[in-house]
Design an enzyme around this catalytic site. Structure first.
Site, PDB file in Angstrom:
ATOM      1  N   ASP A 409      38.306  40.175  36.640  1.00  0.00           N
ATOM      2  CA  ASP A 409      36.883  40.084  36.936  1.00  0.00           C
ATOM      3  C   ASP A 409      36.097  39.906  35.636  1.00  0.00           C
ATOM      4  O   ASP A 409      36.362  40.586  34.641  1.00  0.00           O
ATOM      5  CB  ASP A 409      36.446  41.373  37.648  1.00  0.00           C
ATOM      6  N   GLU A 438      37.734  35.016  35.775  1.00  0.00           N
ATOM      7  CA  GLU A 438      36.413  34.398  35.762  1.00  0.00           C
ATOM      8  C   GLU A 438      36.018  34.150  34.305  1.00  0.00           C
ATOM      9  O   GLU A 438      35.640  35.083  33.603  1.00  0.00           O
ATOM     10  CB  GLU A 438      35.391  35.311  36.417  1.00  0.00           C
TER      11      GLU A 438
END
Length: 716
Positions: A409, A438
């Protein structure tokens, strides 16, 4: 917040520099001399800089004796006023990192039947105690830990401590704080205390899997533990629990096939689970009263208790999570774990901040916590003991729980060196594990060339990135609801779509690829974040009827499944998942978030179409070429006009039974006659209604293509 009243403040800001702040209200902030007191010795401090501020005067002093961090020092000014020397910005210096880096692998609690050893890294602490509580007891037992080198504190407590709860009491800058062991692997309910466990009691035989040859062979399916089973028609008894994945519900008239067999039969290879480590936002005692995706990390090495059948039992969540992972593996489905090492839930309440205040988080030039994550804190992954913690945690999940990959994340908060170190460590244990993240650029005080973001992807060649160029070229901007990509009818994003279909690598001299290799491209159009694809289309293309919007949805998903790189599906994407227009459902109820199995059954034709595309992708390696060299050799675009894009995989018989594959995407509202580029018969594998590896019919010379559809033709 706890405050100690002091006449003035003194901070150790470097290993040999002390910053002193004298208030203007006394002696106008003036002092000609400062003295350092340590035990029975006194030392004069040399003032090397003086700065007058609105309410105080700042003195920067050089100290000759080396400061023994963790010991008690006093500072005396010219007027006889005394204050304690506090730990300041020294913790964020390279010299601090070098001095206190600890390589050992014994942090946390090490249980044996007759004794348990506790080891804590707390270099800035002047004292550390452990608070123990036996099961079913209301009384606490306290012991003092002994300080050793490298900022390590230890104690070995005699007796069988299986099931004992424990926390640490740490004194830093005269303030005592209570913290849960960040290396805890078990906890009581709602993360209130770590729990000592006997690892023999959680040993579970692992299910062997054949090696996974190439990352581009993966088809990732993103899923939330609770969403999977919480729908009333799921047919699953243990709704919202790890145990739901071990059930095998019988098909029903309303929902058809559900549960694990549905995932298996869909054909995906990897299940990416939203966070399964302990997080805040859901009361584990009453989990049904609230909902959360899990991006509020508390204890990084403890399974989330709200998914356990008995969250009060420290063993329950561990054993049930392991059983769940084994259930996936028994069906040849691999598990990718979504990990949140970029921030904590609440910085001030975190164990990191209580044990070594200021060390684990980034700060700006003014000394304030940075906020690139948008949640109030950024983990300082570039610091040695932070990097070690992340690596230790990753290896723990890999070895103890047998997960098959990690999704990071907000990976752009982390640093390049840490991510490459993670990949190296994982490769030793499980070489075919997949790492993705990400790679967004985030405003955190780390030099741009050190951020693990997509523009630095070529410096992390074995790590995959969510490809927003793919997302935006296919569906349009996530952040502009009314922006339309190719699948929604836009004809101006064809060039970007060509790059997307080519794995976003460099295929032409004048086009700079995002990645070195296609294994770095995670191709997706929707995930748990933002609107689902169906909800975006419903707004963006509201002028079209539902059947046309469904065609656009299928077109978009077919692009993802037939592009070079690694395809990624959001759970329910195959049956037009909707969240009722909710853009950010991280704490919305189950009625918004659950996987609607009835909707799946209503749109079974779409599910079969997507499953057929998956079968086709698996059947011929030309759809999943692992290297840039192979893409450059075999991928061509013979037709690119208006609403049409033809993607030709040529001379590919060494990868499968066909030598030529034509993939044609059409986003227009009218049928299009297409002249085929080569003589001879072509077998139609995919048209507007059927998809798979079995030929539907043969065509020769030309073909009439239906509006808003995908065609795949094959020739031997």
């Amino acid at each position: 917040m706890i405050f100690i009243k002091r006449e003035f403040e003194a901070y150790l800001d470097d290993m040999d520099k002390i910053t002193i702040l004298l208030p203007m209200e006394s002696f106008h902030g003036e002092s000609a001399t400062f003295t350092l007191l340590f035990e029975e010795s006194t030392y004069s401090l040399e003032v090397i800089e003086k700065v007058t501020l609105p309410q105080m005067v700042k003195y920067i002093c050089k100290t000759t004796p080396a400061i023994n961090i963790g010991s008690k020092y006093m500072i005396v000014d010219e007027h006889g006023r005394k204050t304690d020397l506090q730990i300041g910005a020294v913790i964020r210096t390279d010299s601090f990192d070098e001095t206190f880096y600890y390589e050992g692998n014994d942090l946390g609690a090490t249980y044996h039947k007759g004794e348990t050893a506790f080891t804590l890294w707390a270099p800035t602490a002047s004292a550390v105690k452990i608070k123990l509580r036996a099961p079913q007891s209301e009384e606490d037992i306290h012991y003092s830990l002994i300080r050793e080198e490298k900022g390590i504190w230890r104690i070995t407590v005699q007796g069988d401590l299986d099931g004992f709860q424990y926390t640490y009491l740490i004194c830093v800058n005269l303030v005592w704080r209570e913290a849960v062991d960040p290396y805890a692997i078990a906890s009581g309910i709602n993360s209130g205390a770590a729990v000592v466990i006997d690892k023999d009691r959680i040993m579970t035989p692992k299910v062997p899997l054949l090696p996974f040859s190439e990352a581009t062979d993966a088809i990732i399916y993103e899923l939330h533990i609770r969403d999977f089973s919480s729908h009333p028609m799921s047919g699953i008894t243990q709704k919202g629990k790890y145990a739901a994945f071990s059930e095998e519900p019988a098909p029903s008239l309303e929902a058809g096939e559900t549960g694990m067999m549905y995932l298996k039969n869909l054909g995906v290879t990897h299940i990416e689970l939203l966070p399964i480590n302990d997080y805040g936002g859901v009361d584990e005692a009453e989990p049904d009263k609230s909902y959360n995706w899990g991006y509020n990390p508390l204890l990084f090495n403890v399974p989330e208790g709200s998914y356990a059948l008995d969250p009060t039992d420290p063993y329950s969540r561990i054993v049930e999570l392991k059983a769940m992972i084994n259930s996936f593996h028994q069906k040849d489905l691999r598990v990718i774990m979504d990990v949140v090492y970029n921030h904590v839930y609440i910085r001030e309440d975190s164990s990191f901040e209580k044990i070594v205040p200021g060390y684990f988080f980034r700060h700006d030039q003014h000394g304030m916590p940075s906020n690139g994550t948008g949640v109030g804190n950024d983990i300082a992954s570039e610091r040695k003991m932070v990097r070690k913690y992340i690596l230790d945690s990753i290896k723990f999940w890999l070895e103890e729980y047998d997960v098959d990959g990690f999704r990071f994340d907000l990976m752009g908060i982390l640093d390049v060196q840490t991510m490459n170190a993670i990949k190296e460590a994982i490769s030793i244990v499980k070489p075919d594990a997949i790492l993705l993240g990400e790679g967004w650029e985030l405003n955190t005080p780390l030099p741009a060339d050190q951020k693990a973001m997509i523009i630095n992807a070529k410096r992390m060649p074995e790590i995959a990135f969510f490809n927003d160029m793919v997302r935006d070229s296919v569906k349009g901007s996530t952040f502009n609801l009314f922006d339309r990509g190719f699948a929604l009818g836009n004809t101006h994003k064809t060039q970007l779509l060509k790059q997307s279909l080519s794995g976003s690598v460099q295929t032409e001299p004048h086009i700079k690829g995002l990645f070195l290799e296609p294994v770095q491209s995670i191709n997706y159009i929707e995930s748990h974040d933002n609107h689902t694809m169906w909800d975006k289309i419903s707004v963006c293309n509201s002028h079209e009827d539902e059947k046309i919007r469904m065609k656009r949805h299928l077109l978009a998903t077919s692009i993802i499944l037939l592009a070079q790189g690694i395809p990624f599906l959001h759970a329910g994407q195959e049956f037009y998942r909707t969240k009722g227009g909710e853009e950010n459902s991280y704490k919305s109820p189950d009625t918004v978030n659950n996987l609607d199995w009835q909707r799946k059954e209503q749109h079974l034709k779409s599910v079969r179409y997507i499953s057929g595309l998956i079968k086709l992708r698996k059947s011929h390696k030309a759809f999943r070429l692992p290297t840039t060299v192979e893409i450059q050799k075999h991928v061509k675009f013979p037709i690119e006009k208006g609403h049409l894009l033809m993607y030709h995989l040529n001379d590919v018989n060494k990868y499968g039974k066909w030598n030529h594959l034509l993939v044609i995407f059409h986003n227009g509202l009218l049928p299009e006659k297409i002249e085929l580029p080569m003589d001879g018969d072509w077998e139609v594998l995919v048209d507007e209604s059927v998809a798979g590896e079995t030929p539907i019919r043969k065509v020769n010379g030309e073909i009439l293509m239906a509006p808003i559809s995908t065609l795949v033709l094959a020739q031997y």
